[in-house]
Design a protein around this motif. Structure first.
Motif, PDB file in Angstrom:
ATOM      1  N   HIS A 114       0.843  -1.211   0.100  1.00 27.04           N
ATOM      2  CA  HIS A 114      -0.075  -0.152  -0.118  1.00 27.04           C
ATOM      3  C   HIS A 114       0.690   1.267   0.052  1.00 27.04           C
ATOM      4  CE1 HIS A 114       0.486  -1.263   4.236  1.00 27.04           C
ATOM      5  NE2 HIS A 114       0.865   0.059   4.467  1.00 27.04           N
ATOM      6  N   ASP A 115       2.124   1.283   0.023  1.00 32.91           N
ATOM      7  CA  ASP A 115       2.854   2.320   0.166  1.00 32.91           C
ATOM      8  C   ASP A 115       4.147   2.099  -0.966  1.00 32.91           C
ATOM      9  OD1 ASP A 115       4.699   0.937   1.474  1.00 32.91           O
ATOM     10  OD2 ASP A 115       3.807   1.918   3.417  1.00 32.91           O
ATOM     11  N   ASP A 116       5.392   2.621  -0.682  1.00 33.47           N
ATOM     12  CA  ASP A 116       6.568   2.497  -1.603  1.00 33.47           C
ATOM     13  C   ASP A 116       7.252   1.520  -1.011  1.00 33.47           C
ATOM     14  OD1 ASP A 116       5.772   4.655  -3.158  1.00 33.47           O
ATOM     15  OD2 ASP A 116       6.984   6.042  -2.253  1.00 33.47           O
ATOM     16  N   THR A 117       7.018   0.675   0.081  1.00 38.50           N
ATOM     17  CA  THR A 117       7.741  -0.032   0.524  1.00 38.50           C
ATOM     18  C   THR A 117       7.582  -1.609   0.040  1.00 38.50           C
ATOM     19  OG1 THR A 117       7.958   1.135   2.700  1.00 38.50           O
ATOM     20  CG2 THR A 117       8.621  -1.237   2.707  1.00 38.50           C
ATOM     21  N   VAL A 118       8.212  -2.468  -0.397  1.00 36.47           N
ATOM     22  CA  VAL A 118       8.040  -3.653  -0.716  1.00 36.47           C
ATOM     23  C   VAL A 118       7.642  -4.511   0.148  1.00 36.47           C
ATOM     24  CG1 VAL A 118       8.840  -5.524  -2.184  1.00 36.47           C
ATOM     25  CG2 VAL A 118       9.500  -3.219  -2.945  1.00 36.47           C
ATOM     26  N   PRO A 119       6.416  -5.244   0.229  1.00 36.78           N
ATOM     27  CA  PRO A 119       6.122  -6.131   1.334  1.00 36.78           C
ATOM     28  C   PRO A 119       7.318  -7.205   1.556  1.00 36.78           C
ATOM     29  CG  PRO A 119       4.346  -5.863  -0.175  1.00 36.78           C
ATOM     30  CD  PRO A 119       5.592  -5.224  -1.029  1.00 36.78           C
ATOM     31  N   PRO A 120       7.156  -7.677   2.796  1.00 34.39           N
ATOM     32  CA  PRO A 120       8.374  -8.727   3.407  1.00 34.39           C
ATOM     33  C   PRO A 120       7.982 -10.120   2.544  1.00 34.39           C
ATOM     34  CG  PRO A 120       6.729  -8.540   4.966  1.00 34.39           C
ATOM     35  CD  PRO A 120       6.362  -7.409   3.923  1.00 34.39           C
ATOM     36  N   LEU A 121       9.014 -10.825   2.382  1.00 34.09           N
ATOM     37  CA  LEU A 121       8.910 -12.034   2.022  1.00 34.09           C
ATOM     38  C   LEU A 121       7.720 -12.941   2.299  1.00 34.09           C
ATOM     39  CD1 LEU A 121       9.987 -14.375  -0.146  1.00 34.09           C
ATOM     40  CD2 LEU A 121      11.520 -15.066   1.917  1.00 34.09           C
ATOM     41  N   GLU A 122       7.305 -12.763   3.414  1.00 31.11           N
ATOM     42  CA  GLU A 122       6.103 -13.705   3.908  1.00 31.11           C
ATOM     43  C   GLU A 122       4.749 -13.422   3.313  1.00 31.11           C
ATOM     44  OE1 GLU A 122       8.165 -11.958   5.915  1.00 31.11           O
ATOM     45  OE2 GLU A 122       9.660 -13.576   6.614  1.00 31.11           O
ATOM     46  N   SER A 123       4.746 -12.286   2.849  1.00 33.41           N
ATOM     47  CA  SER A 123       3.523 -11.856   2.324  1.00 33.41           C
ATOM     48  C   SER A 123       3.123 -12.365   1.040  1.00 33.41           C
ATOM     49  CB  SER A 123       3.536 -10.303   2.194  1.00 33.41           C
ATOM     50  OG  SER A 123       3.197  -9.819   3.446  1.00 33.41           O
ATOM     51  N   TRP A 124       4.726 -12.461   0.166  1.00 32.79           N
ATOM     52  CA  TRP A 124       4.396 -13.043  -0.944  1.00 32.79           C
ATOM     53  C   TRP A 124       4.390 -14.426  -0.996  1.00 32.79           C
ATOM     54  CZ3 TRP A 124       5.057  -9.772  -5.262  1.00 32.79           C
ATOM     55  CH2 TRP A 124       5.548  -8.387  -5.026  1.00 32.79           C
ATOM     56  N   VAL A 125       5.083 -14.965  -0.233  1.00 30.73           N
ATOM     57  CA  VAL A 125       4.747 -16.656   0.023  1.00 30.73           C
ATOM     58  C   VAL A 125       3.424 -17.062   0.183  1.00 30.73           C
ATOM     59  CG1 VAL A 125       5.623 -18.553   1.236  1.00 30.73           C
ATOM     60  CG2 VAL A 125       7.267 -16.885   0.664  1.00 30.73           C
ATOM     61  N   ALA A 126       2.829 -16.193   1.416  1.00 36.05           N
ATOM     62  CA  ALA A 126       1.265 -16.389   1.567  1.00 36.05           C
ATOM     63  C   ALA A 126       0.631 -16.362   0.295  1.00 36.05           C
ATOM     64  CB  ALA A 126       1.192 -15.506   2.853  1.00 36.05           C
ATOM     65  N   THR A 127       0.771 -15.292  -0.302  1.00 33.00           N
ATOM     66  CA  THR A 127      -0.254 -15.205  -1.463  1.00 33.00           C
ATOM     67  C   THR A 127      -0.202 -16.126  -2.410  1.00 33.00           C
ATOM     68  OG1 THR A 127      -0.212 -12.641  -1.070  1.00 33.00           O
ATOM     69  CG2 THR A 127      -0.673 -13.397  -3.371  1.00 33.00           C
ATOM     70  N   ALA A 128       1.205 -16.332  -2.698  1.00 35.70           N
ATOM     71  CA  ALA A 128       1.261 -17.494  -3.851  1.00 35.70           C
ATOM     72  C   ALA A 128       0.798 -18.887  -3.285  1.00 35.70           C
ATOM     73  CB  ALA A 128       3.229 -17.327  -4.031  1.00 35.70           C
ATOM     74  N   ARG A 129       0.972 -19.214  -2.209  1.00 35.47           N
ATOM     75  CA  ARG A 129       0.393 -20.647  -1.638  1.00 35.47           C
ATOM     76  C   ARG A 129      -0.954 -20.392  -1.656  1.00 35.47           C
ATOM     77  NH1 ARG A 129       3.031 -20.758   2.768  1.00 35.47           N
ATOM     78  NH2 ARG A 129       4.828 -21.952   1.975  1.00 35.47           N
ATOM     79  N   GLN A 130      -1.629 -19.315  -1.383  1.00 32.23           N
ATOM     80  CA  GLN A 130      -3.286 -19.359  -1.414  1.00 32.23           C
ATOM     81  C   GLN A 130      -3.590 -19.172  -2.695  1.00 32.23           C
ATOM     82  OE1 GLN A 130      -5.081 -18.243   1.236  1.00 32.23           O
ATOM     83  NE2 GLN A 130      -7.061 -18.174   0.055  1.00 32.23           N
ATOM     84  N   TYR A 131      -2.959 -18.620  -3.632  1.00 36.65           N
ATOM     85  CA  TYR A 131      -3.429 -18.486  -5.144  1.00 36.65           C
ATOM     86  C   TYR A 131      -3.506 -19.938  -5.712  1.00 36.65           C
ATOM     87  CZ  TYR A 131      -5.124 -16.831  -9.450  1.00 36.65           C
ATOM     88  OH  TYR A 131      -5.886 -16.872 -10.549  1.00 36.65           O
ATOM     89  N   ALA A 132      -2.218 -20.620  -5.660  1.00 41.15           N
ATOM     90  CA  ALA A 132      -1.929 -21.759  -6.023  1.00 41.15           C
ATOM     91  C   ALA A 132      -2.591 -22.898  -5.492  1.00 41.15           C
ATOM     92  CB  ALA A 132      -0.391 -22.117  -6.192  1.00 41.15           C
ATOM     93  N   THR A 133      -2.931 -22.914  -4.493  1.00 42.07           N
ATOM     94  CA  THR A 133      -3.988 -23.760  -3.859  1.00 42.07           C
ATOM     95  C   THR A 133      -5.493 -23.591  -4.405  1.00 42.07           C
ATOM     96  OG1 THR A 133      -2.626 -24.013  -1.825  1.00 42.07           O
ATOM     97  CG2 THR A 133      -4.913 -24.491  -1.811  1.00 42.07           C
ATOM     98  N   ALA A 134      -5.720 -22.253  -4.575  1.00 40.86           N
ATOM     99  CA  ALA A 134      -6.972 -22.100  -5.231  1.00 40.86           C
ATOM    100  C   ALA A 134      -7.192 -22.417  -6.820  1.00 40.86           C
ATOM    101  CB  ALA A 134      -7.508 -20.628  -5.038  1.00 40.86           C
TER     102      ALA A 134
END
Length: 348
Positions: A114-134
């Motif tokens: 939501h800002d100029d700071t790239v989110p932490p790795l954990e957020s990318w991993v959680a999103t990737a796992r959620q989406y691939a599972t779906a």
């Protein structure tokens, strides 16, 4: 370069009192039918040539409502199917009007990015796992997904190459001063790179993975924290295609923003999250065998972006297209056929 069923100045329509009255005439009763009470005015948050988004306050929190350009109006019906098959994958649906492509959803607060700071790795991993599972679950519901209006992208190598050739021909048919028309060098690169596209398509077709929902714009500005995973929005660019093509956008964002080498551990962690749900499917051969498919998925995914922009530009007069996006179809076709699609895109 056609796409949608009509060609209209969509931003002008979406800013009109007549359109707003039509939307509000549906939205307010639809919200109140859910037990919510509307407590504020309808606010237009943004208008782009491909969609408009508005909000309204209720006694149960803010509600967002969206209308897409005609070629991507299927998002409303598609989101409803996804919610029925894999609850919690998207924002909670408040109301849907599929004939108009209107989708109203509950507010989820700030997105993961939501800002100029790239989110932490954990957020990318959680999103990737959620989406691939779906994706794994949605793969079993092809008929319902396509019935929503979602388009299937060609998978057979010869059809993918033919799609590229047809797109190139349509671009070359534009007037000489049209910015979408490829340069002589770009035409040569596309034609020289069609063999690479054919090889990539053949590799994905031979993988044995079923097709599923290719979000086609998956990043953390389109993802919201939800429990241990993420709620993912904005399905307007989506296609029915090889599931691993969804990995390119998040992987390229991470790689470019962090200036990471292709084998950096952070990239591997996100790749693993995307690949693990598919590792036991048919002859997949495990995570490492699937990882070997990612270069091919990257290349074909560039064509998916070209297709999304192609259909959107067919929905409006060209004067409505922001200058920064006017060459998007051409550039993605060039990237798809380049020796290294990533380097080709980053060079811009």
């Amino acid at each position: 370069m056609g796409g949608g069923a009509t060609v209209t100045d969509l931003p002008a329509r979406w800013r009109s009192d007549e359109w707003r009255a039509e939307l509000e005439g549906w939205l307010v009763p639809a919200i109140e039918a859910t037990g919510r009470r509307v407590t504020g005015p309808l606010v237009q948050e943004r208008v782009r040539f491909w969609s408009t988004v508005l909000t309204v306050e209720t006694d149960h929190g803010k509600v967002w409502v969206k209308e897409n350009a005609p070629s991507q109006a299927f998002e409303a019906a598609l989101a409803q199917v996804v919610e029925e098959v894999v609850p919690g994958t998207g924002a909670p649906i408040v109301a849907v009007e599929p004939d108009r492509g209107w989708l109203a959803t509950a507010d989820l607060g700030a997105p993961m990015w939501h800002d100029d700071t790239v989110p932490p790795l954990e957020s990318w991993v959680a999103t990737a796992r959620q989406y691939a599972t779906a994706q794994r679950l949605l793969a079993d519901h092809e008929d319902r997904m396509l019935a929503s209006g979602l388009s299937r992208f060609a998978s057979e190598p010869e059809r993918v190459v033919a799609w590229c050739e047809a797109l190139l021909s349509s671009l070359l048919g534009l007037p000489a001063d049209d910015p979408r028309r490829p340069t002589t060098d770009e035409v040569s690169q596309v034609r020289d790179g069609l063999g690479r596209v054919e090889e990539a398509a053949a590799a994905l077709e031979a993988s044995g993975l079923p097709h599923s929902l290719q979000h086609n714009d998956l990043h953390l500005r389109n993802a919201f924290p939800l429990g241990d995973g993420a709620a993912i929005i904005d399905l307007g660019d989506a296609l029915w295609a090889h599931p691993l093509t969804v990995t390119r956008i998040p992987m390229w964002i991470l790689r470019s923003r962090g200036d990471l080498a292709p084998d950096h551990p952070d990239l591997r962690a996100v790749e693993d999250a995307f690949l693990e749900p598919w590792a036991d499917v048919g002859d997949a051969g495990g995570v490492e065998s699937l990882r070997a498919l990612l270069p091919a998925a990257d290349r074909i995914s560039c064509l998916h972006r070209a297709e999304s922009w192609r259909r959107l530009m067919g929905d409006v007069p060209f004067r409505c297209v922001d200058e920064v996006f006017q060459r998007s179809v051409t550039e993605w076709l060039v990237d798809a056929t380049a020796p290294d699609p990533y380097s080709s895109a980053i060079a811009r």
